[in-house]
Scaffold this motif. Structure first.
Motif, short mmCIF file in Angstrom:
data_model
loop_
_atom_site.label_atom_id
_atom_site.label_comp_id
_atom_site.label_asym_id
_atom_site.label_seq_id
_atom_site.Cartn_x
_atom_site.Cartn_y
_atom_site.Cartn_z
N ASN A 9 14.91 29.74 63.13
CA ASN A 9 15.18 30.41 62.37
C ASN A 9 15.78 31.86 62.11
O ASN A 9 16.15 32.75 61.50
CB ASN A 9 13.72 30.08 61.60
CG ASN A 9 13.94 30.24 59.76
OD1 ASN A 9 15.25 30.04 59.70
ND2 ASN A 9 13.12 30.50 58.95
N GLU A 75 6.00 34.15 57.65
CA GLU A 75 7.62 33.85 57.58
C GLU A 75 7.93 33.57 56.36
O GLU A 75 9.37 33.65 56.44
CB GLU A 75 7.71 33.24 58.79
CG GLU A 75 8.92 32.97 59.48
CD GLU A 75 9.29 32.07 60.71
OE1 GLU A 75 10.66 30.91 60.26
OE2 GLU A 75 8.71 31.88 61.13
N VAL A 76 8.06 32.98 55.57
CA VAL A 76 7.95 31.58 54.53
C VAL A 76 8.29 32.79 53.35
O VAL A 76 8.78 32.98 52.61
CB VAL A 76 6.68 30.98 54.05
CG1 VAL A 76 7.51 30.21 52.61
CG2 VAL A 76 6.72 30.08 54.93
N MET A 79 11.77 34.56 54.13
CA MET A 79 12.86 33.48 53.91
C MET A 79 13.51 33.61 53.00
O MET A 79 14.43 33.50 52.21
CB MET A 79 12.51 32.28 54.83
CG MET A 79 12.24 33.21 56.77
SD MET A 79 14.43 33.50 57.46
CE MET A 79 13.74 35.42 57.53
N LEU A 80 12.79 34.08 52.00
CA LEU A 80 12.12 33.36 50.66
C LEU A 80 13.57 35.01 50.05
O LEU A 80 14.85 34.60 49.65
CB LEU A 80 11.15 33.32 50.09
CG LEU A 80 11.66 32.95 48.31
CD1 LEU A 80 12.21 31.74 47.60
CD2 LEU A 80 9.64 33.32 47.31
N ALA A 83 16.64 34.63 51.27
CA ALA A 83 17.32 33.12 50.75
C ALA A 83 17.96 33.98 49.38
O ALA A 83 19.54 33.64 49.25
CB ALA A 83 16.51 32.41 50.16
N ALA A 159 20.88 30.24 52.46
CA ALA A 159 20.02 31.01 51.99
C ALA A 159 19.23 29.37 52.29
O ALA A 159 17.71 29.20 52.70
CB ALA A 159 19.71 30.69 50.82
N LEU A 160 19.09 28.10 52.02
CA LEU A 160 18.54 26.46 52.04
C LEU A 160 18.12 26.34 53.56
O LEU A 160 16.42 25.94 53.60
CB LEU A 160 19.85 25.99 51.48
CG LEU A 160 18.56 24.22 51.40
CD1 LEU A 160 17.13 24.23 50.49
CD2 LEU A 160 19.56 23.58 50.95
N LEU A 163 14.80 28.82 54.59
CA LEU A 163 13.54 29.42 53.58
C LEU A 163 12.65 27.35 54.53
O LEU A 163 11.89 27.24 54.38
CB LEU A 163 14.05 28.57 52.21
CG LEU A 163 12.56 28.21 51.74
CD1 LEU A 163 11.87 29.54 51.54
CD2 LEU A 163 13.27 28.14 49.99
N ALA A 166 11.80 27.75 57.91
CA ALA A 166 10.31 28.53 58.02
C ALA A 166 9.40 27.64 57.19
O ALA A 166 8.13 27.97 57.16
CB ALA A 166 10.51 29.82 56.58
N LEU A 167 9.68 26.42 56.26
CA LEU A 167 8.57 25.98 55.29
C LEU A 167 7.60 24.95 56.99
O LEU A 167 6.36 24.23 56.71
CB LEU A 167 9.05 25.13 54.55
CG LEU A 167 9.05 26.17 52.97
CD1 LEU A 167 9.85 25.48 51.75
CD2 LEU A 167 7.73 27.04 52.32
#
Length: 610
Positions: A9, A75-76, A79-80, A83, A159-160, A163, A166-167
Motif C-alpha cells: 500500500n 494506516e486506514v 489512507m482514507l 483517498a 483512491a479506491l 483504501l 489498508a482495510l
C-alpha cells in the motif's frame, strides 16, 4: 502478510503520487519537479527521525500484536484522507500525507523487527529475515507496478485501491501471534530529543551492532537517492513513459528479492556476514554500468513522444541497463539481509526494539542527507541525473573497503564457499560437530589443491591453516596466504627456526580460541589413498590440550587439481561439477589423540570413495 500489505500500500500510494506529480501535476504545481520529489522524500523520512525513539519504547513496553493492530488502524485513517485528496486532486495535501505515512511506518518498524526473534530460533532468523525481505520487496514490486498503472488512470482508482488495501492490512493484523512485552516496566520518555539520544546510546553499546546499523543506514541513503529520482530519470534521461519506469522499478525490486533468497540459501541457517562486502562491491560495479548505459541512451536522438516499452527494448543499451539494474538489486539484497539479522541476534531482548529504533533514526538521518544531496547535486550544482546516480553508486566503494577490513575472515570464507560450490556439487555431513566457540585442531586427508578452499567454505568459523613454507612463499600466492593468516612450516631439518616459530604460532592461535587446521599427511596423495599421518599433530595437542576434529574429503581424486594421471593442472579436465563430500566426525578429546587413531577415523569418514 501484514507487513507485505503495508509495503504494498505504501508503494502504491507513493509511486502513483510520484508519477502523477511528474507526468500530470508538474505544470499545476509551478515548482521545479526535482525540489518537489526531494520535498516528498524528506517529509516521508522526517517522522523516522522524530518518532523512532517513541516507537522503540512502545515496542518494548507493550505486547506487540496489539500494538501492530493499532498501528494498522492508523494506516486506514491516513489512507482514507489520501483517498479524498486523490479524488479532489489536492496535490499539496497528498504531499503532506506522505509525511503521515512516514509517521505510521516509523511506528511500525521497531515492533516488526523486534517480533521476529521472539518467534524464531537462532538458526531460523536469517531465513525469517530473508522471507520477510523477499515478501516486502515482492510487495514493493507489485505496489510499484500498481502505482505506475494507476498513475495513468483517473485518480479515483488510486483512491479506491489504497483504501481497500489498508482495510485488508488491518484485517491481516488480527492473525499476528502474541509477543510479550520485553520491558513492561519501562517508563516512556516523550521528549523526542532525549529519547533519541537514549536509543542512539543503546545502539553504541556493541561496536559490531553499531557498525551494522551504520552500514544499513548507508544502504537507505543509496536507496532513497535512487528511487526518489527514478520517475524524473525515466522521463528526462530515458525519454520513456510511466510503463518503462514501472518496469525498471520492478526489476530493481525483483533483484532485491532474489538477493534475499540467495542470502537464505547461502547462509545455511547462520548469519553470513561475508556477503556484505560482496554486495557493496556489486552495488558499485553495477551502478557504474547503469551510468555508462544511461549516458549512451541519453545520447540517442530524442523521440517526439515518450518511448514505450517496445521502443525502449529496441535500444540495445537499454537491455544492458535493465540487467545492471536487476543485478544492483541482487547486490543490495545480499548486503542488507545479513546486517539486519546480525542486529537482531546480537541485541539483548530487553532493548532490541530501542536499538531497532536507533537504526530507524540513523536510517532517516542518512535519507535526509540523501535528499539534501539530491537537491545540492541536481538543483544547485546542476549535475545530470546519470552523474547523480554515478556519484551515489561510487559511495559503495569506501563501504566495501571498510567491510572487507572489518569482515576479512567471513568474506574470505564466503568467497571460498562460492568458488568451491561453483566448481563442485558439495555435500556437507556432520558440520554440527564443529563447535561455535572455543579452540580445536582440525585434520583431514589431502587429495587436491582445492582441499583448503573446500574446507574453508564448509566451516562456518575461520580456519587458520598450517601449510608448507615453500608453497606459502610462492610469489604469486604469498600475499593471499598472508591475508588468510596461514602458518608456514618447514621441515625441522631444513629450517629449524621456522619449525619452532610455526609451533609457537599455532599454540598462540589455540590459546586465543581459534580453529587451527593441518593436513597430517604432509603432502598430496599420489595415488588417491590416505597416507600415513605424521605425529606433528600429537606435538600440537601435547603443548595445547584441545579437542581434535577429524574431517574427510571424498570425490576429489581424478579432478584437475589432484595428482591423478600425473601432476596437477597438467592434464585436460575430464569432470565438470562433480559431486564432492565433506564429512566431519565427532571431536576426539586431547587425552585420546594419536596420529594412528585420527588416521583411522578419517579413513572411516571418507569410506571407499576417494
Amino acid at each position: 502478510m501484514t507487513q507485505a500489505l503495508g509495503a504494498f500500500n505504501d508503494n502504491v500510494f507513493r509511486n502513483a503520487l510520484m508519477f502523477m506529480l511528474t507526468f500530470k501535476a508538474v505544470d499545476a504545481l509551478n515548482v521545479d519537479i526535482n525540489i518537489v520529489m526531494n520535498l516528498a522524500a524528506g517529509l516521508f523520512i522526517l517522522p523516522f527521525f522524530l518518532m523512532s525513539g517513541w516507537a522503540g519504547q512502545l515496542a518494548d513496553k507493550y505486547e506487540k500484536s496489539r500494538l501492530i493492530r493499532r498501528i494498522k488502524a492508523l494506516e486506514v485513517v491516513i489512507m482514507l484522507l489520501a483517498a479524498l485528496a486523490f479524488v479532489a486532486e489536492f496535490w499539496w495535501g497528498l504531499i503532506a500525507l506522505v509525511g503521515l505515512m512516514g509517521a505510521q511506518s516509523a511506528l511500525f518498524g521497531p515492533v516488526k523487527y523486534a517480533l521476529l526473534p521472539q518467534h524464531l530460533a537462532e538458526e531460523e532468523l536469517v531465513s525469517g529475515n530473508a522471507w520477510v525481505g523477499m515478501g516486502t520487496f515482492v510487495a514493493i514490486l507489485l505496489g510499484t507496478i500498481a502505482g505506475g498503472l494507476l498513475s495513468a488512470q483517473p485518480t479515483y482508482w488510486a483512491a479506491l485501491c489504497i483504501l481497500v488495501i489498508a482495510l485488508l492490512g488491518r484485517l491481516a493484523a488480527q492473525g499476528v501471534p502474541q509477543a510479550p512485552a520485553s520491558d513492561p516496566a519501562l517508563t516512556i520518555d516523550w521528549n523526542p530529543v532525549t529519547q533519541t539520544r537514549k536509543v542512539l546510546a543503546a545502539s553504541k553499546q556493541d561496536a559490531g551492532v553499531f557498525w551494522a546499523i551504520m552500514a544499513i543506514s548507508w544502504f537507505w541513503f543509496l536507496g532513497i537517492g535512487y528511487l526518489t529520482q527514478f520517475p524524473n530519470f525515466t522521463r528526462e534521461v530515458l525519454a520513456a513513459n510511466q510503463t518503462v519506469g514501472t518496469l525498471l522499478l520492478t526489476l530493481f525490486s525483483l533483484g532485491v528479492a532474489t538477493g534475499a533468497m540467495l542470502c537464505d540459501r547461502w547462509s545455511r541457517g547462520r548469519i553470513e556476514l561475508g556477503m556484505v562486502p560482496l554486495g557493496a562491491l556489486g552495488v558499485a560495479v553495477f551502478g557504474y554500468g547503469l551510468y555508462a548505459m544511461a549516458q549512451v541512451i541519453a545520447a540517442e536522438p530524442a523521440p517526439e513522444l515518450a518511448r514505450t516499452l517496445v521502443d525502449f527494448w529496441d535500444i540495445p543499451e537499454a537491455r544492458w541497463f535493465m540487467l545492471w539494474l536487476a543485478l544492483s538489486g541482487i547486490a543490495g539484497g545480499l548486503f542488507i539481509i545479513p546486517l539486519y539479522s546480525y542486529v537482531q541476534r546480537h541485541t539483548p531482548e530487553t532493548r532490541r526494539a530501542q536499538v531497532i529504533a536507533a537504526l530507524n533514526v540513523l536510517n532517516s538521518l542518512f535519507m535526509v542527507i540523501s535528499t539534501a544531496m539530491g537537491i545540492l547535486l541536481l538543483s544547485v550544482l546542476q549535475l545530470s541525473l546519470p552523474q547523480f546516480y554515478l556519484i551515489f553508486a561510487l559511495t559503495a566503494v569506501p563501504i566495501m573497503l571498510a567491510s572487507v577490513r572489518r569482515l576479512r575472515d567471513p568474506f574470505l570464507r564466503f568467497l571460498a564457499f562460492l568458488i568451491s560450490h561453483g566448481i563442485y556439487r558439495v555435500r556437507h555431513h556432520g558440520l554440527s560437530h564443529i563447535p561455535d566457540t572455543g579452540p580445536a585442531l582440525v585434520v583431514a586427508n589431502h587429495v587436491s589443491y582445492m582441499d583448503a578452499v573446500l574446507l574453508m567454505g564448509a566451516c562456518q568459523r575461520p580456519l587458520r591453516f598450517i601449510i608448507d613454507k615453500e608453497i606459502h612463499d610462492t610469489p604469486a600466492l604469498k600475499w593471499l596466504f598472508e591475508i588468510c593468516g596461514t602458518v608456514p612450516i618447514s621441515s625441522e631439518r631444513v629450517d629449524r627456526r621456522n619449525f619452532q616459530e610455526a609451533f609457537s604460532r599455532v599454540a598462540d592461535a589455540l590459546d586465543q580460541g581459534e580453529l587451527v587446521f593441518i593436513f597430517p599427511e604432509g603432502r598430496l596423495t599420489p595415488d588417491g589413498e590416505i597416507q600415513t599421518f605424521r605425529r606433528g599433530l600429537e606435538r600440537i595437542v601435547k603443548t595445547s590440550p584441545v579437542p581434535v576434529i577429524p574431517m574427510a574429503l571424498s570425490g576429489l581424486w581424478g579432478s584437475w587439481f589432484s595428482r591423478e594421471r600425473g601432476r596437477a593442472f597438467a592434464k585436460t579436465p575430464r569432470r565438470l561439477w562433480s559431486r564432492v563430500d565433506v564429512n566431519v566426525g565427532e571431536p576426539v578429546p586431547p587425552d585420546q589423540v594419536s596420529a594412528a587413531e585420527l588416521e583411522a577415523r578419517v579413513r572411516a569418514l571418507r569410506g571407499a570413495r576417494a
